[in-house]
Design a protein around this motif. Sequence first.
Motif, PDB file in Angstrom:
ATOM      1  N   ARG A 352     -54.858   2.461  29.095  1.00 23.18           N
ATOM      2  CA  ARG A 352     -54.901   2.401  27.636  1.00 23.18           C
ATOM      3  C   ARG A 352     -55.191   3.740  26.961  1.00 23.18           C
ATOM      4  NH1 ARG A 352     -58.256  -3.250  26.525  1.00 23.18           N
ATOM      5  NH2 ARG A 352     -56.848  -4.618  27.748  1.00 23.18           N
ATOM      6  N   ALA A 353     -55.683   4.706  27.728  1.00 23.60           N
ATOM      7  CA  ALA A 353     -56.021   6.010  27.143  1.00 23.60           C
ATOM      8  C   ALA A 353     -55.186   7.111  27.785  1.00 23.60           C
ATOM      9  CB  ALA A 353     -57.516   6.282  27.299  1.00 23.60           C
ATOM     10  N   TRP A 354     -55.586   7.565  28.954  1.00 19.84           N
ATOM     11  CA  TRP A 354     -54.922   8.701  29.592  1.00 19.84           C
ATOM     12  C   TRP A 354     -53.445   8.391  29.889  1.00 19.84           C
ATOM     13  CZ3 TRP A 354     -56.039  10.659  35.217  1.00 19.84           C
ATOM     14  CH2 TRP A 354     -55.454  11.932  35.388  1.00 19.84           C
ATOM     15  N   GLY A 355     -53.179   7.224  30.452  1.00 16.90           N
ATOM     16  CA  GLY A 355     -51.813   6.881  30.836  1.00 16.90           C
ATOM     17  C   GLY A 355     -51.143   5.895  29.907  1.00 16.90           C
ATOM     18  N   ALA A 356     -51.570   5.877  28.655  1.00 14.42           N
ATOM     19  CA  ALA A 356     -51.048   4.868  27.724  1.00 14.42           C
ATOM     20  C   ALA A 356     -49.557   5.018  27.461  1.00 14.42           C
ATOM     21  CB  ALA A 356     -51.817   4.957  26.403  1.00 14.42           C
ATOM     22  N   ARG A 357     -49.014   6.192  27.595  1.00 13.74           N
ATOM     23  CA  ARG A 357     -47.600   6.425  27.256  1.00 13.74           C
ATOM     24  C   ARG A 357     -46.698   6.500  28.487  1.00 13.74           C
ATOM     25  NH1 ARG A 357     -47.790  10.930  22.331  1.00 13.74           N
ATOM     26  NH2 ARG A 357     -49.159   9.724  20.947  1.00 13.74           N
ATOM     27  N   VAL A 358     -47.238   6.178  29.637  1.00  8.60           N
ATOM     28  CA  VAL A 358     -46.422   6.198  30.855  1.00  8.60           C
ATOM     29  C   VAL A 358     -46.534   4.847  31.547  1.00  8.60           C
ATOM     30  CG1 VAL A 358     -46.685   8.685  31.173  1.00  8.60           C
ATOM     31  CG2 VAL A 358     -48.328   7.124  32.257  1.00  8.60           C
ATOM     32  N   LEU A 378     -47.780   6.755  39.067  1.00 12.99           N
ATOM     33  CA  LEU A 378     -46.855   6.904  37.960  1.00 12.99           C
ATOM     34  C   LEU A 378     -45.452   6.539  38.430  1.00 12.99           C
ATOM     35  CD1 LEU A 378     -46.516   7.924  35.008  1.00 12.99           C
ATOM     36  CD2 LEU A 378     -46.065  10.185  35.964  1.00 12.99           C
ATOM     37  N   THR A 379     -44.836   5.601  37.781  1.00 12.61           N
ATOM     38  CA  THR A 379     -43.503   5.163  38.201  1.00 12.61           C
ATOM     39  C   THR A 379     -42.434   5.845  37.359  1.00 12.61           C
ATOM     40  OG1 THR A 379     -43.607   3.272  36.693  1.00 12.61           O
ATOM     41  CG2 THR A 379     -44.363   2.921  38.938  1.00 12.61           C
ATOM     42  N   GLY A 380     -41.314   6.118  37.994  1.00 13.68           N
ATOM     43  CA  GLY A 380     -40.190   6.723  37.281  1.00 13.68           C
ATOM     44  C   GLY A 380     -40.366   8.181  36.972  1.00 13.68           C
ATOM     45  N   ALA A 381     -41.297   8.880  37.655  1.00 13.22           N
ATOM     46  CA  ALA A 381     -41.498  10.310  37.404  1.00 13.22           C
ATOM     47  C   ALA A 381     -40.304  11.111  37.914  1.00 13.22           C
ATOM     48  CB  ALA A 381     -42.775  10.792  38.086  1.00 13.22           C
ATOM     49  N   ASN A 383     -40.296  14.457  38.360  1.00 11.14           N
ATOM     50  CA  ASN A 383     -40.689  15.650  39.109  1.00 11.14           C
ATOM     51  C   ASN A 383     -41.573  15.305  40.305  1.00 11.14           C
ATOM     52  OD1 ASN A 383     -42.640  14.787  37.351  1.00 11.14           O
ATOM     53  ND2 ASN A 383     -43.322  16.821  36.743  1.00 11.14           N
ATOM     54  N   GLY A 384     -41.151  14.317  41.083  1.00  2.79           N
ATOM     55  CA  GLY A 384     -41.870  13.976  42.301  1.00  2.79           C
ATOM     56  C   GLY A 384     -42.729  12.743  42.152  1.00  2.79           C
ATOM     57  N   ASP A 385     -43.453  12.431  43.221  1.00  2.52           N
ATOM     58  CA  ASP A 385     -44.389  11.312  43.204  1.00  2.52           C
ATOM     59  C   ASP A 385     -45.715  11.781  42.622  1.00  2.52           C
ATOM     60  OD1 ASP A 385     -42.525   9.633  44.342  1.00  2.52           O
ATOM     61  OD2 ASP A 385     -43.141  10.097  46.396  1.00  2.52           O
ATOM     62  N   ILE A 386     -46.247  11.008  41.679  1.00  2.00           N
ATOM     63  CA  ILE A 386     -47.464  11.409  40.965  1.00  2.00           C
ATOM     64  C   ILE A 386     -48.463  10.263  40.982  1.00  2.00           C
ATOM     65  CG2 ILE A 386     -48.424  12.076  38.735  1.00  2.00           C
ATOM     66  CD1 ILE A 386     -45.788  13.428  38.101  1.00  2.00           C
ATOM     67  N   ARG A 387     -49.700  10.596  41.337  1.00  4.54           N
ATOM     68  CA  ARG A 387     -50.799   9.635  41.297  1.00  4.54           C
ATOM     69  C   ARG A 387     -51.897  10.178  40.388  1.00  4.54           C
ATOM     70  NH1 ARG A 387     -52.963   5.252  43.517  1.00  4.54           N
ATOM     71  NH2 ARG A 387     -51.101   4.949  44.802  1.00  4.54           N
ATOM     72  N   LEU A 388     -52.436   9.317  39.528  1.00  6.47           N
ATOM     73  CA  LEU A 388     -53.535   9.676  38.631  1.00  6.47           C
ATOM     74  C   LEU A 388     -54.842   9.120  39.170  1.00  6.47           C
ATOM     75  CD1 LEU A 388     -51.951   8.913  35.119  1.00  6.47           C
ATOM     76  CD2 LEU A 388     -51.757  10.985  36.510  1.00  6.47           C
ATOM     77  N   LEU A 389     -55.918   9.873  38.962  1.00  9.90           N
ATOM     78  CA  LEU A 389     -57.258   9.445  39.374  1.00  9.90           C
ATOM     79  C   LEU A 389     -58.241   9.837  38.282  1.00  9.90           C
ATOM     80  CD1 LEU A 389     -59.439   8.519  41.482  1.00  9.90           C
ATOM     81  CD2 LEU A 389     -59.411  10.887  42.322  1.00  9.90           C
ATOM     82  N   ALA A 390     -59.027   8.875  37.807  1.00  9.57           N
ATOM     83  CA  ALA A 390     -60.057   9.131  36.800  1.00  9.57           C
ATOM     84  C   ALA A 390     -61.414   8.726  37.362  1.00  9.57           C
ATOM     85  CB  ALA A 390     -59.762   8.352  35.519  1.00  9.57           C
ATOM     86  N   ILE A 391     -62.430   9.579  37.150  1.00  7.29           N
ATOM     87  CA  ILE A 391     -63.772   9.349  37.701  1.00  7.29           C
ATOM     88  C   ILE A 391     -64.784   9.477  36.561  1.00  7.29           C
ATOM     89  CG2 ILE A 391     -65.480  10.104  39.398  1.00  7.29           C
ATOM     90  CD1 ILE A 391     -63.166  11.553  40.867  1.00  7.29           C
ATOM     91  N   ARG A 392     -65.613   8.432  36.390  1.00  2.06           N
ATOM     92  CA  ARG A 392     -66.680   8.524  35.391  1.00  2.06           C
ATOM     93  C   ARG A 392     -67.884   9.208  36.036  1.00  2.06           C
ATOM     94  NH1 ARG A 392     -67.199   5.712  30.853  1.00  2.06           N
ATOM     95  NH2 ARG A 392     -66.135   3.833  31.570  1.00  2.06           N
ATOM     96  N   TYR A 393     -68.164  10.433  35.566  1.00  2.00           N
ATOM     97  CA  TYR A 393     -69.290  11.203  36.112  1.00  2.00           C
ATOM     98  C   TYR A 393     -70.613  10.728  35.510  1.00  2.00           C
ATOM     99  CZ  TYR A 393     -72.094  15.300  37.404  1.00  2.00           C
ATOM    100  OH  TYR A 393     -73.053  16.136  37.913  1.00  2.00           O
ATOM    101  N   ASP A 394     -70.610  10.540  34.194  1.00  2.00           N
ATOM    102  CA  ASP A 394     -71.774   9.979  33.498  1.00  2.00           C
ATOM    103  C   ASP A 394     -71.267   9.307  32.219  1.00  2.00           C
ATOM    104  OD1 ASP A 394     -71.406  12.021  31.586  1.00  2.00           O
ATOM    105  OD2 ASP A 394     -72.828  13.348  32.590  1.00  2.00           O
ATOM    106  N   ALA A 395     -72.177   8.901  31.360  1.00  2.00           N
ATOM    107  CA  ALA A 395     -71.791   8.114  30.186  1.00  2.00           C
ATOM    108  C   ALA A 395     -70.849   8.862  29.249  1.00  2.00           C
ATOM    109  CB  ALA A 395     -73.046   7.688  29.422  1.00  2.00           C
TER     110      ALA A 395
END
Length: 491
Positions: A352-358, A378-381, A383-395
């Motif tokens: 809904r945020a970082w990947g909302a448009r893909v 990420l599907t349909g990229a 420029n290659g195969d792409i994987r996203l990773l998001a990590i919550r470090y703190d609040a």
Amino acid sequence: MTQSLTRSLRGSLRGLAFALAVLPLVAACATAPGTGRTIFTGGLSEEGEADLGRQEHPKVMAQFGGAYEDPELNAYVSSVGNLLVQTSELPDLKFTFTILDSPVVNAFALPGGYVYITRGLLALAENEAEMAGVLAHEIGHVTARHSAERYGQTMAANVAGLGLGVLLGGQAAQAGGALGALVVRSYSREQEFEADMLGGRYLGRARYDTGAMAGFLSQLQAHARLEAELAGQPERADAFNIMQTHPRTADRINRALAQAGANVVDDPIVAQDIYFDKIDGMLYGDKPDEGFIRGRSFAHPILKFAFEVPEGFRLYNQARRVVALDGDRKAAIQFDRGPKDYRGSMTDYLTRAWGARVQLSGVEAITINGLEAATGQLTGARNGDIRLLAIRYDASTIYRFIFQSDPERTAALNRPFRETTYSFRKLSDGEAAALKPHRVRVYRVKAGDTPSAIAARMPFADARLRRFLVMNGFEENVTLRVGQRVKIVSE
């Protein structure tokens, strides 16, 4: 009124409009103090140059990490610069000399007497004469009023565009303006030649070794080749070279010195020992608030995190991100910090945020060393195969990875990318405090020392000997003397 008279009147009006635009600029010429040459300044006065320098100075400081905070070293560089200024045609102009807190090898000047030199360049120079040669060259750009001349060229190009616009229409005017911007994008060879000629004149008058100007050029070129090789792009050495913005060769520098009558100085100043004493302990490479690259690991002592990239990948620390590339440029990892916090789950953040448009597939929640995280493909990229990773470090902090690979490499990189994912962790206060920046150290050669043995002391994962040789301006077959002082890097 007949049609022919109408056309004639329109032509006259166009000519008058062009003349009215050009005539004020024709008078906007001045004599450059350094060269005595008449230049077209477009009406930019010396006071205007000073105002322009003052306006741009804060922007330069922000772009290049600010001033390097070492009062003694800054005073030393300023003293050498001001000595050279006193030998110039503008001894009363107040120059401002600044060491930029950047590891990039660079030097440049703004109009009005603002001269910049990076600590990266100071670490590469071998003595005071070489540093003075760099400063003298930049002072030459100021005394030759090259910035005003470039401004005049821009104005002339814009006026030419105006004339074309009057005659041919608005599109031609835009093209003329674009051409003008292209022409004055960097100093010309002629301007660089003048800056070398003036710099050599000032060096000679200050009793420095004028040969240091051409001598340092070879070291700059060797450094550019090494940087290109370390980046896995040996064919692009020019892209890492300060000479990209300072088009010079040793032959041109020597011709400039000869024309300036600056080739011969009896008992010239070199001052290597003084110079080494001043830079001993200077910061080298990344500074703490940017994080440190240590081989395949990246660790940030202030933000307190670390991660490791796979074997065969090389890390690059950029202003807003960290990038890792494999040797053949068919896979990459990008790491950055999210622009703002997010209250929802990490899976929601991805979709809904970082990947909302893909389009994402296989989105799943995971835990990385106790931290909430989520990943998705990420599907349909294109420029290659792409994987996203998001990590919550703190609040209030989210860190992000983008893993990209050529489809032929994806399967082989699945495990290494997974290991990088789970290598991300928080650092304890003690671990963060133990991370120290690299510094330039001056080492005195002892009996039995070899270049390889000394280079082995340096805290780099690769190319230690090459780094040592380039840093000291040595050839591969150099023979060291007992008691000789050399530069190394240490923690």
